[in-house]
Design an enzyme around this catalytic site. Structure first.
Site, mmCIF file in Angstrom:
data_model
loop_
_atom_site.group_PDB
_atom_site.id
_atom_site.type_symbol
_atom_site.label_atom_id
_atom_site.label_comp_id
_atom_site.label_asym_id
_atom_site.label_seq_id
_atom_site.Cartn_x
_atom_site.Cartn_y
_atom_site.Cartn_z
ATOM 1 N N GLU A 171 0.773 -2.922 2.960
ATOM 2 C CA GLU A 171 -0.583 -2.359 3.021
ATOM 3 C C GLU A 171 -1.387 -2.833 4.237
ATOM 4 O OE1 GLU A 171 -2.218 -2.946 -0.928
ATOM 5 O OE2 GLU A 171 -0.437 -2.086 -1.851
ATOM 6 N N ASN A 213 4.993 -1.190 4.711
ATOM 7 C CA ASN A 213 4.909 -0.549 3.406
ATOM 8 C C ASN A 213 3.449 -0.280 3.058
ATOM 9 O OD1 ASN A 213 6.115 0.254 0.839
ATOM 10 N ND2 ASN A 213 5.189 -1.580 -0.032
ATOM 11 N N HIS A 249 2.641 6.052 -5.398
ATOM 12 C CA HIS A 249 2.098 5.925 -6.760
ATOM 13 C C HIS A 249 1.370 7.226 -7.099
ATOM 14 C CE1 HIS A 249 3.123 1.727 -7.306
ATOM 15 N NE2 HIS A 249 2.525 1.396 -6.179
#
Ligand code: G3I
Length: 367
Positions: A171, A213, A249
């Protein structure tokens, strides 16, 4: 100068992250290695993935993986890859400045290797799950760089050759993707922390595949596009970034065309792609119709990855609905995974199996 390797890992790891959310681990039910009768009656993902030169695996939490034989049996039946969902994060291993506790990670790695399971590492640098002793107010730039170097070098070299992939920086982008996220690392070191992290990891294990990521809360995919730009820019500066991880997600929505386009763009730039945390939260009171729609979405995500040589990893973040992080993080939502709370495969499991099988059949026909 780092020669960017364009070798794409030929085997796809379907890594299902099994989450033990505080005390949800099921007490051990059956001793020994033989799987109890209630798991394994379905077609294992491993078989479909293997058929398509792909292997599948499970990222597991410590308590379930080591303490619940039914859980481990499903791992061994369906999967041949594992990731540690929390046990390699700073708060778990870096217990005091320069002092490490790898007991849980070591025990999980030993179990994984006994079960002939490969390992994916998550994560070397993140702004969450940091130890309480890490106070950036008292951290100068050189101290922060040395701390980052010691952490990454210690963790990666300990498992060199045994952890094949690392989410090096998790992130790095701001929530809306408009720029880099402000973190303890950017505040103390500056944006250079990104390249330093990858260089430290590559020095510690030149064989490991190194990823950026991140998540994207939209279906437009602009944040994932920015992640691709960031990885490409770093690589062009000689930084050993091998790929990008899209967490994925889902919240009941998917724009499959956009996702396929993102994978193609990353591939065209020579980047490996990992779908690192795929799950699909739906209302806790969802019925069969919603579960069927979820199956179509997750099957489509799997087929996009299975159809793309550059997509080397497909991660579903939660082994069963009873081990998923979603109910804790999103009260009123759940059912996010491939297996229900009784370890039974859901429609989404069948859809993912079909996605890999269809892709393998297509490749055979076209081969
Ligand atoms: O280990 C403690 C335990 O000692 C304590 O008794 C218990 C109750 O407070 O908490 C335990 O720590 C929890 C940890 O998971 C291990 O179970 C933390 O409270 C809890 O916040 C932590 O949640 C994890 C979350 O990351 C932290 O942000 C989730 O399990 C994990 O699924 C989630 O995963 C992240 C990825 O790493 C990165 N991408 C987003 C994804 C979802 O947030």
């Amino acid at each position: 100068m780092f020669a960017a390797s364009t070798t794409v890992v030929t085997r796809l790891a379907l890594v299902v992250a099994a989450v033990v959310a505080g005390g949800l681990a099921v007490a051990s039910t059956v001793g020994g290695d033989s799987p109890p009768p209630d798991v394994g009656g379905h077609e294992p993902l491993r078989a479909t993935a293997g058929a398509d030169q792909r292997f599948v695996g499970v990222a597991v939490g410590h308590d379930a993986f080591l303490g619940d034989e039914r859980f481990r049996s499903l791992v061994v039946h369906d999967f041949d890859t594992v990731t540690f969902e929390n046990e390699l994060k700073w708060s778990e291993v870096h217990v005091a400045p320069g002092e490490f506790d790898f007991a849980r990670a070591d025990a999980m790695l030993a179990r994984a290797e006994r079960d002939d399971l490969a390992v994916r590492g998550h994560t070397l640098v993140w702004h969450e799950q940091l130890p309480s002793w890490l106070d950036d107010a008292r951290l100068g730039r050189e101290q922060a760089i040395e701390l980052l170097r010691v952490h990454i070098s210690t963790v990666v070299s300990r498992y060199a050759g045994r952890v094949a992939h690392w989410d090096v920086v998790n992130e790095p982008l701001s929530h809306d993707g408009s720029g880099l996220r402000e973190t303890v690392w950017s505040r103390t070191i500056g944006d250079e922390y990104l390249s330093l992290a990858f260089e430290f990891a590559h020095e510690a294990d030149p064989t490991a595949r190194l990823f950026l990521n991140d998540y994207d809360g939209s279906v437009e995919g602009e944040k994932y596009d920015s992640l691709i730009d960031l990885a490409d820019r770093l690589r062009r500066d000689g930084v050993p970034v091998h790929g990008v991880g899209f967490q994925l997600h889902l919240d009941g929505r998917l724009d499959a065309t956009t996702l396929a386009g993102l994978v193609q763009r990353a591939s065209d730039l020579g980047l490996e792609v990992a779908f690192t945390e795929v799950d699909d939260r739906i209302p806790a009171d969802a019925g069969p119709a919603e579960l069927a729609r979820q199956a179509r979405r997750l099957g489509k995500v799997a087929s996009i990855c299975a159809a793309a040589p550059a997509c080397s990893t497909f991660v579903v973040w939660g082994l069963t609905d009873g081990h998923s992080w979603v109910p804790t993080a999103f009260p009123g939502y759940g059912h996010a995974t491939l297996f229900d709370a009784d370890f039974a495969p859901k429609p989404a499991h069948s859809a993912v199996v079909s996605a890999f099988t269809d892709a393998a059949d297509t490749q055979v026909e076209g081969g």
